[in-house]
Design an enzyme around this catalytic site. Structure first.
Site, short mmCIF file in Angstrom:
data_model
loop_
_atom_site.label_atom_id
_atom_site.label_comp_id
_atom_site.label_asym_id
_atom_site.label_seq_id
_atom_site.Cartn_x
_atom_site.Cartn_y
_atom_site.Cartn_z
N THR A 85 0.86 -1.18 0.00
CA THR A 85 0.00 0.00 0.00
C THR A 85 0.90 1.23 0.00
O THR A 85 2.08 1.14 0.36
CB THR A 85 -0.87 0.04 1.27
OG1 THR A 85 0.00 0.06 2.39
CG2 THR A 85 -1.77 -1.17 1.36
N GLU B 100 -5.97 -3.53 -0.91
CA GLU B 100 -6.42 -4.60 0.00
C GLU B 100 -7.65 -5.35 -0.52
O GLU B 100 -8.00 -6.39 0.02
CB GLU B 100 -6.78 -4.01 1.37
CG GLU B 100 -5.59 -3.54 2.19
CD GLU B 100 -5.21 -2.09 1.93
OE1 GLU B 100 -5.53 -1.58 0.83
OE2 GLU B 100 -4.61 -1.46 2.82
N LYS C 45 -13.54 18.36 10.11
CA LYS C 45 -14.52 18.35 11.21
C LYS C 45 -14.78 19.77 11.67
O LYS C 45 -13.93 20.41 12.26
CB LYS C 45 -14.01 17.49 12.37
CG LYS C 45 -13.92 16.04 12.00
CD LYS C 45 -13.45 15.19 13.17
CE LYS C 45 -12.84 13.90 12.67
NZ LYS C 45 -11.42 14.02 12.30
N TRP D 116 -19.19 16.71 9.95
CA TRP D 116 -18.22 16.41 8.90
C TRP D 116 -18.53 17.16 7.61
O TRP D 116 -19.67 17.20 7.16
CB TRP D 116 -18.21 14.92 8.59
CG TRP D 116 -17.59 14.10 9.68
CD1 TRP D 116 -17.00 14.56 10.82
CD2 TRP D 116 -17.52 12.67 9.73
NE1 TRP D 116 -16.55 13.52 11.56
CE2 TRP D 116 -16.86 12.35 10.94
CE3 TRP D 116 -17.93 11.65 8.88
CZ2 TRP D 116 -16.60 11.04 11.30
CZ3 TRP D 116 -17.68 10.35 9.24
CH2 TRP D 116 -17.02 10.03 10.45
P1 AMP Z 1 -5.06 2.31 -3.16
O1 AMP Z 1 -4.93 1.13 -2.29
O2 AMP Z 1 -3.78 3.08 -3.32
O3 AMP Z 1 -5.67 1.98 -4.47
O4 AMP Z 1 -6.03 3.35 -2.43
C1 AMP Z 1 -7.33 2.99 -2.04
C2 AMP Z 1 -8.10 4.21 -1.65
O5 AMP Z 1 -8.31 5.07 -2.76
C3 AMP Z 1 -9.49 3.92 -1.15
O6 AMP Z 1 -9.50 3.49 0.19
C4 AMP Z 1 -10.17 5.27 -1.35
O7 AMP Z 1 -9.87 6.17 -0.31
C5 AMP Z 1 -9.54 5.76 -2.62
N1 AMP Z 1 -10.42 5.48 -3.75
C6 AMP Z 1 -10.33 4.48 -4.64
N2 AMP Z 1 -11.31 4.56 -5.56
C7 AMP Z 1 -12.06 5.64 -5.24
C8 AMP Z 1 -13.22 6.25 -5.81
N3 AMP Z 1 -13.81 5.78 -6.90
N4 AMP Z 1 -13.72 7.36 -5.18
C9 AMP Z 1 -13.13 7.86 -4.08
N5 AMP Z 1 -12.03 7.33 -3.52
C10 AMP Z 1 -11.49 6.23 -4.09
#
Ligand code: AMP
Length: 541
Positions: free
Chosen positions: A184, A329, A438, A443
């Site tokens: 990640t 994940e 916040k 929120w």
């Molecule tokens: P990653 O593991 O780097 O792909 O990041 C995952 C995170 O990206 C998620 O937990 C979200 O916070 C954000 N994310 C992924 N897809 C979206 C989406 N369509 N809209 C908003 N946030 C997203």
């Protein structure tokens, strides 16, 4: 009593076996680092993957050993992927956009034995090679003639596999054997490794092949702009060979002109990337008055889709947009914004409103929204809380136990996202938990503010962050990167929000910057912005 059915372990080598047998003449087309376009077939990739397996075995790599890549999307990268996974080694895709120190940290943590990389990244490897404690074999994606001078004794990929036999036993291990490792982004603390198994990758592939997911078939031509190091190219490195869809690999060039050229000459029908990539393409299309006659569907995810991108694809170019949400994940697809049946014939505004939401989970993914005490929130499309996920291809923990137990007592994983669900199961993300603003105990969604602000014609990118306020705890500050040559005013930007958000959500101030920093997967780097504006005082404070 047990069923009396065959034992057919769900291992990913079967995907490449199937691609060779059923779709052997379908193609993988790659733009190499040097710019030339090279064509190959699943049958050839299969054979060369076997040679990769033999090269790995002769280099002492076996079951469970990690093989790292630092590579663009390419046919050679696919060969490394299947060659390593086929023999039960773990293919570890590293994100080359990370800081070199972080790359070294990740390679050491993963204990990578082999590192295969594109010529682009030679300077990074030269800089960190003395810190790589476990890598014994370095291989560069090139032929012998193209091998750059290097100080780590790296071999040319084509020579590495050239003398190797084209047969090798694949599979033959339990389906829960590890097969892929992806860290990640680690915006807080060290990155953590998500360790996919053969079974979860196969199940994820089956899930993504559905009509309400990627919905592709053997007659499709798929351009994964999303890199293989970003959560398995959203599964496309597996689902394309599983369906027989042609793959068009963009290599290092992801600017509007290069992507348009591939979309057009290869008659691409499906493509996938984060929103920033599409801003580049749309700008290029408009500048040159071009259309997208072949493209049917575009998957957009990684961060929320701004409305202007959605409407441009749907209304100007007649391309079906599928908004997707997921995480490293979650393998990664968690939800897909395909229209539910009752909205298919709705008017355009209702359809667009629905498509701005992150979408519904396919079979195999369960979602739940809870408050801070863990109580499930009503599915009313309004009440937000922490988004939890459980399913067939969701992480159960991190590599080497990092982060401890990450599941609750019911086996749900906390995504770190704040979201709501409606009665049809459509999920809407309002924020990352750590990015939420916040104000007076309530929120404010930074995502909503940002997506409206980027819709302004003079705005290239926008980010809203919470700034300390003596009365309200936090109030929003809107940071704007103007379009080149434009100088929008604070009033212009704020008036574009009027009527579209609650009045008390209106940012207390607007600041203009040359560039909003992006992280390694193309998302706004809020951590860097919060650091940059940590001493900033709001005029209302
Ligand atoms: P990653 O593991 O780097 O792909 O990041 C995952 C995170 O990206 C998620 O937990 C979200 O916070 C954000 N994310 C992924 N897809 C979206 C989406 N369509 N809209 C908003 N946030 C997203």
């Amino acid at each position: 009593m047990l069923g009396i059915m065959q034992d057919w372990p769900l291992t990913v080598d079967k995907i490449m076996e199937h691609a060779r047998g059923q779709h052997g003449t379908r193609e993988i087309i790659t733009r190499r680092v040097g710019g030339e376009i090279v064509r190959t077939t699943y049958a050839d990739v299969y054979t060369r993957s076997k040679q990769v397996s033999n090269a790995l075995i002769s280099g002492g790599v076996g079951l469970g050993d990690r093989v790292a890549t630092l590579g663009w999307n390419s046919a050679r990268h696919m060969e490394t992927w299947y060659g390593a996974m086929g023999i039960g080694a773990v293919l570890h895709t590293i994100n080359p956009r990370l800081h070199p120190e972080q790359i070294a940290w990740i390679a050491n943590h993963a204990e990578d034995k082999v590192l295969v990389f594109d010529t682009t990244f030679l300077p990074i490897i030269e800089a960190i090679k003395d810190h790589l404690q476990t890598v014994k074999t370095f291989v560069i994606y090139c032929d012998e003639a193209g091998l750059p001078a290097n100080s780590m004794g790296a071999m040319a990929y084509d020579s590495w596999i050239a003398g190797q036999g084209t047969t090798c036993r694949w599979g033959d291990f339990p389906e829960d054997t590890a097969c892929g490792l992806c860290y990640t982004s680690g915006t807080t603390g060290n990155p953590k490794g998500v360790l996919y198994s053969h079974r979860t990758n196969v199940l994820h592939t089956l899930i993504t092949m559905g009509k309400e997911a990627m919905g592709m078939g053997a007659d499709d031509v798929v351009l994964p702009v999303v890199p293989m190091f970003h959560a398995n190219a959203w599964g496309l490195a597996l689902s394309c060979p599983a369906t027989g869809a042609n793959m068009v690999m963009p290599g290092a060039q992801m600017d509007g002109a290069s992507i348009y050229e591939l979309l057009d000459t290869e008659k691409v029908t499906i493509t996938a990337a984060v929103p920033t990539v599409w801003l580049g393409l749309l700008g290029y299309l408009r500048e040159h008055d071009l259309k997208l006659p072949h493209l049917q569907r575009v998957l957009i995810g990684g961060s929320a889709i701004p409305e202007n991108i959605l409407r441009a694809f749907e209304e100007e170019y007649e391309v079906d947009v599928i908004h997707a949400w997921g995480m490293t994940e979650t393998s990664p697809l968690g939800t897909l914004g395909v229209l539910p049946p009752h909205l298919v014939d709705a008017d355009i505004d209702a359809r667009m409103e629905q498509k701005l939401k992150q979408g519904r989970p396919p079979f195999g993914v369960e979602l739940k929204v809870v408050d801070d005490e863990g109580n499930e929130q009503p599915r009313d499309g309004k009440t937000s809380g922490r988004l939890l996920v459980r399913g067939a291809a969701i992480a159960g923990g991190y590599f080497k136990g990092d982060g401890g137990n990450v599941l609750d007592e019911n086996g749900f994983f906390d995504t770190g996202d704040v979201a709501n669900l409606d009665s049809y199961g459509t999920m809407t993300i309002t924020d990352r938990a750590k990015d939420v603003i916040k104000s007076g105990g309530e929120w404010i969604s930074s995502i909503d503010i940002e997506n409206i602000a980027v819709g302004h014609e003079k705005v290239a990118n926008a980010a809203a962050i919470g700034i300390y306020h003596p009365k309200w705890d936090e109030r929003p500050l809107l940071i704007i990167q103007p379009q080149p040559g434009e100088s929008p005013t604070k009033e212009e930007v704020l008036s574009s929000l009027e009527g579209k958000i609650a009045k008390w959500w209106t940012p207390d101030d607007v600041q203009f910057v040359d560039e909003i920093p992006l992280g390694a997967t193309g998302k706004i780097n809020k951590l860097a912005l919060r650091e940059q504006f940590k001493d900033y005082k709001l005029p209302t404070a």
